[in-house]
Scaffold this active site. Structure first.
Site, PDB file in Angstrom:
ATOM      1  N   SER A  62      -2.474   9.770   4.764  1.00  9.24           N
ATOM      2  CA  SER A  62      -2.667   9.873   3.318  1.00  9.24           C
ATOM      3  C   SER A  62      -2.706  11.330   2.860  1.00  9.24           C
ATOM      4  O   SER A  62      -3.024  12.243   3.628  1.00  9.24           O
ATOM      5  CB  SER A  62      -3.972   9.198   2.908  1.00  9.24           C
ATOM      6  OG  SER A  62      -3.981   7.861   3.311  1.00  9.24           O
TER       7      SER A  62
HETATM    8  N1  SAH Z   1      -6.493   5.980   6.818  1.00  3.78           N
HETATM    9  C1  SAH Z   1      -5.250   6.244   7.493  1.00  3.78           C
HETATM   10  C2  SAH Z   1      -4.033   5.761   6.732  1.00  3.78           C
HETATM   11  C3  SAH Z   1      -3.922   4.322   6.825  1.00  3.78           C
HETATM   12  S1  SAH Z   1      -2.376   3.617   6.424  1.00  3.78           S
HETATM   13  C4  SAH Z   1      -5.104   7.696   7.841  1.00  3.78           C
HETATM   14  O1  SAH Z   1      -5.968   8.495   7.543  1.00  3.78           O
HETATM   15  O2  SAH Z   1      -4.107   8.003   8.472  1.00  3.78           O
HETATM   16  C5  SAH Z   1      -2.947   1.936   6.331  1.00  3.78           C
HETATM   17  C6  SAH Z   1      -3.272   1.297   7.651  1.00  3.78           C
HETATM   18  O3  SAH Z   1      -3.879   0.035   7.387  1.00  3.78           O
HETATM   19  C7  SAH Z   1      -2.036   1.026   8.500  1.00  3.78           C
HETATM   20  O4  SAH Z   1      -2.199   1.635   9.748  1.00  3.78           O
HETATM   21  C8  SAH Z   1      -2.016  -0.501   8.616  1.00  3.78           C
HETATM   22  O5  SAH Z   1      -1.568  -0.953   9.863  1.00  3.78           O
HETATM   23  C9  SAH Z   1      -3.492  -0.846   8.412  1.00  3.78           C
HETATM   24  N2  SAH Z   1      -3.778  -2.232   7.988  1.00  3.78           N
HETATM   25  C10 SAH Z   1      -3.111  -2.999   7.097  1.00  3.78           C
HETATM   26  N3  SAH Z   1      -3.695  -4.216   6.982  1.00  3.78           N
HETATM   27  C11 SAH Z   1      -4.777  -4.218   7.817  1.00  3.78           C
HETATM   28  C12 SAH Z   1      -5.776  -5.181   8.158  1.00  3.78           C
HETATM   29  N4  SAH Z   1      -5.788  -6.400   7.619  1.00  3.78           N
HETATM   30  N5  SAH Z   1      -6.723  -4.828   9.059  1.00  3.78           N
HETATM   31  C13 SAH Z   1      -6.729  -3.590   9.635  1.00  3.78           C
HETATM   32  N6  SAH Z   1      -5.795  -2.647   9.363  1.00  3.78           N
HETATM   33  C14 SAH Z   1      -4.840  -2.945   8.462  1.00  3.78           C
END
Ligand code: SAH
Length: 230
Positions: A62
């Site tokens: 992000s």
């Molecule tokens: N916070 C992260 C960015 C996350 S991107 C950072 O700092 O890099 C969003 C993430 O949420 C992705 O890796 C995706 O696989 C995950 N995601 C999506 N749905 C999810 C769920 N139901 N449970 C856990 N993770 C999930």
């Protein structure tokens, strides 16, 4: 750190202040956590720009302003037990862990989770627990141990209409949840404060673009690409 790298950090910190990040805990976490450790080698030059960057397999780290805004909205203290959904590369986890007592983080992609854990361990972040699971269901009871309720909850993937009910159930009264909500292209970052057992105060923070929350656990690379294009 060379001078150029130090200057880039200072520039980003000034930019975050100008954009409304005033919490000193958040600012020092943003300064101290090495964002370059979370991006691919060929992008380390851009690690201190205020941009989202690709981290491989179609996922992104992000934008710093979004990470800082979400973290500030949580009003963290060093007593807080935090639940994070969407570990991704682990950068947000490291920021949270710098400030709060312990982070419980859930990622649905097992491969991403393992990489994030290895990175966090290499950076000597100790106060986190990470599992591969469907975060929409909240933190599961593991070996008979119930971690819920949490002081704060942060979700870094977008819910379609409203936060998953299981997550509200795991939020303490007086606790805060920050989560992007809405269809792709019109997501709003929202802060939910659980004021009493029944009532919640909702505040819009900023328009954002996140990947959607998806159900179940994923083990494979193919599934990962499918998830990103959906
Ligand atoms: N916070 C992260 C960015 C996350 S991107 C950072 O700092 O890099 C969003 C993430 O949420 C992705 O890796 C995706 O696989 C995950 N995601 C999506 N749905 C999810 C769920 N139901 N449970 C856990 N993770 C999930």
């Amino acid at each position: 750190m060379n001078t150029q790298a130090a200057n880039k950090r200072i520039r980003l910190l000034m930019h975050l202040r100008q954009r409304g990040i005033t919490d000193t805990g958040v600012l020092s976490a943003m300064e101290r956590v090495a964002r370059e450790a979370f991006v691919p080698d060929h992008l380390t030059d851009q690690a201190w720009e205020d941009m989202a960057l690709p981290i491989g397999l179609g996922q992104t780290i992000s934008q710093p302003l979004v990470v800082a805004t979400m973290t500030q909205a949580l009003e963290l203290t060093d007593m807080d037990k935090v639940l994070e959904i969407g570990t991704g590369c682990g950068y947000q986890t490291a920021i949270l862990a710098y400030i709060c007592r312990r982070v419980y983080t859930i990622e649905r992609h097992k491969a991403l989770l393992e990489e994030a854990e290895a990175r966090l361990n290499a950076l000597r972040v100790r106060n986190f627990t990470a599992i591969a699971a469907d975060g929409m269901k909240g933190w599961p009871v593991i070996n008979g141990i119930q971690q819920a309720p949490f002081d704060k909850i942060i979700v870094t993937a977008a819910a379609r209409e409203k936060p998953p009910a299981a997550l509200f159930d795991q939020l303490k009264v007086g606790g805060v949840m920050v989560i992007p909500v809405g269809e792709p292209g019109e997501q709003m970052l929202r802060r939910y404060k659980r004021e009493t057992e029944e009532s919640t105060a909702i505040r819009d923070l900023m328009p954002v673009r996140f990947v959607p929350l998806l159900p179940d656990v994923s083990f494979g690379v193919n599934d990962m690409n499918a998830a990103v294009s959906s």
